[in-house]
Enzyme design. Sequence first.
Site, short mmCIF file in Angstrom:
data_model
loop_
_atom_site.label_atom_id
_atom_site.label_comp_id
_atom_site.label_asym_id
_atom_site.label_seq_id
_atom_site.Cartn_x
_atom_site.Cartn_y
_atom_site.Cartn_z
N LYS A 161 47.53 41.04 26.28
CA LYS A 161 46.33 41.99 26.58
C LYS A 161 45.86 42.72 25.16
O LYS A 161 44.59 43.04 25.15
CB LYS A 161 46.66 42.84 27.82
CG LYS A 161 46.40 41.99 28.89
CD LYS A 161 46.67 43.15 30.28
CE LYS A 161 46.65 42.08 31.47
NZ LYS A 161 46.52 42.91 32.82
N ASP A 204 40.22 44.31 35.41
CA ASP A 204 41.22 45.08 35.90
C ASP A 204 40.86 46.46 36.52
O ASP A 204 41.23 46.90 37.68
CB ASP A 204 42.54 45.40 35.22
CG ASP A 204 43.49 44.28 34.95
OD1 ASP A 204 43.46 43.13 35.86
OD2 ASP A 204 44.23 44.15 34.10
#
Length: 484
Positions: free
Chosen positions: A276, A311
């Site tokens: 990420k 997210d």
Amino acid sequence: MAKLCITVTAPTLGELRERRDRAAAEADLVELRLDTVADPDAAGALAGRTGPVIVTCRAAWEGGHFRGSEEERHRLLEAAWRAGADYVDVEFAAWETPWVRAARGARLIASFHDFEGVPGDLAARHRAMRASGADVVKIAVRPTRLAQTLALRELPADRPQVLLAMGEAGLVTRALPQRFGSAWTYAGEGVAPGQVPASRLRGEFRYGAVTPEARVFGLVANPAGHSVSPAMHNAAFAAERLDAVYLPLQAADAEDFLAFAEGFGVEGASVTIPFKTELFDRCRPDAVAAEVGAVNTLVRRPDGWDGFNTDVAGLLAPLDGRLALAGSRAAVLGAGGAARAAAGALRKRGAHVTIYARRPEAAAAVAAATNTAAATLPPPPGSWDLLVNATPVGMHPRVDETPWPGARFDGRLVYDLVYNPLDTRLLREARAAGCDTLSGLDMLVAQAALQFQLWTGITPDTAVMRRAAMERLAAFQPPSMVRS
Ligand code: NAP
């Protein structure tokens, strides 16, 4: 379309025949591994078969189990060939044998397996194997990097062959064999490293449901094999009748993924631990991703990769209608990537957020980055309306654990970002104390639906994605743990 070949092994000839017939019902071809059978007999293995078969008897020196002599092994292979096996697979290293020479390649597969890596002389080997005159050439290698699978695509593919990569990084060669010039793919119960059952290849990875030109998306992760994302996205592709597939792409590092994605034409990807932040530096992050400092979604453009972080919106979506965030008090447990996304997102919606972590300095760092507060565990009595678990505590297989032993559930809503199991100890205890609860599955589905939209422009049916995720999760845990 490439064919599907199921490999069967068995301790006895009788069981091999039973498994052969079961496999024949769902495959185009069945490979019979005589080297796994205690009482191997070529004619017996072929007797009464209902579909085409490949017979092989793999030598120990090529990753097999045969314990007898090379003469015995060749007697079995020759007997299978004479008894009319559709194909007999013979290691190229054992090619110079009288019966093989006499067969002149007819109904023969010349095979080569490298369980350690990808040989530097792959092209020369492939050339020599083709020159053998075998009807089919089979090469199976074991890449340590995803991008190494691309070497198989560089080999000429004008004759029948099967080129596959073993191990986790090789899944793409098994799920999309046509893209590697393969006439068929092998499925089975993990007989070779990375091999997956036919039911999983078809059900989870859309084998047989997409064309060789299908759009390809994937999950950049390491490890990637246990994710529920392929099940969710492929179910949504199927529901939308899109010629597209989503595969686990187990990359060694960010560079490895990017090299593979460029070479293979991957159009988009989900990004997870540990990529990420690594891939954040290799793409153009949008404002949300830039604020969080991490991407979980990549979209390929003609001039590079755009990065997003779904997210944040995925975390907030399940809270809509459950709790008015503006002015509420939120306690976030943990100080990692999810905690940072949660704290930032909740604060933006007007919540008063406090970070609680086992390392005070980590809590302070997240609080500073998100303009929230930090305090030491546990949250004091009457201090929160919303409790978010952003630690992995309670996750499968350590399902008996909770991030807050002896918790005082005097708030309104407990949101566990852990989704495996769906019903964690934290959620069970919170419900028993009268709290409303939310499982991490709600966030998982919401963030995945947003990714799907970014890749396709289509709003997917989240019920389809949720059902697929639950079915996949059920494979990891006792049915009693799976609750919607
Ligand atoms: P991460 O970056 O590794 O952070 C984990 C945090 O949990 C760290 O602050 C860590 O503390 C803390 N922690 C770990 N073990 C602990 C323990 N035994 N007691 C107390 N604190 C502990 O992980 P992440 O990416 O933030 O993910 C956290 C969880 O959220 C994972 O379970 C993940 O699956 C879940 N998640 C779910 C979704 C979803 O869609 N539902 C999305 C993202 C994440 P230290 O730094 O001291 O180790």
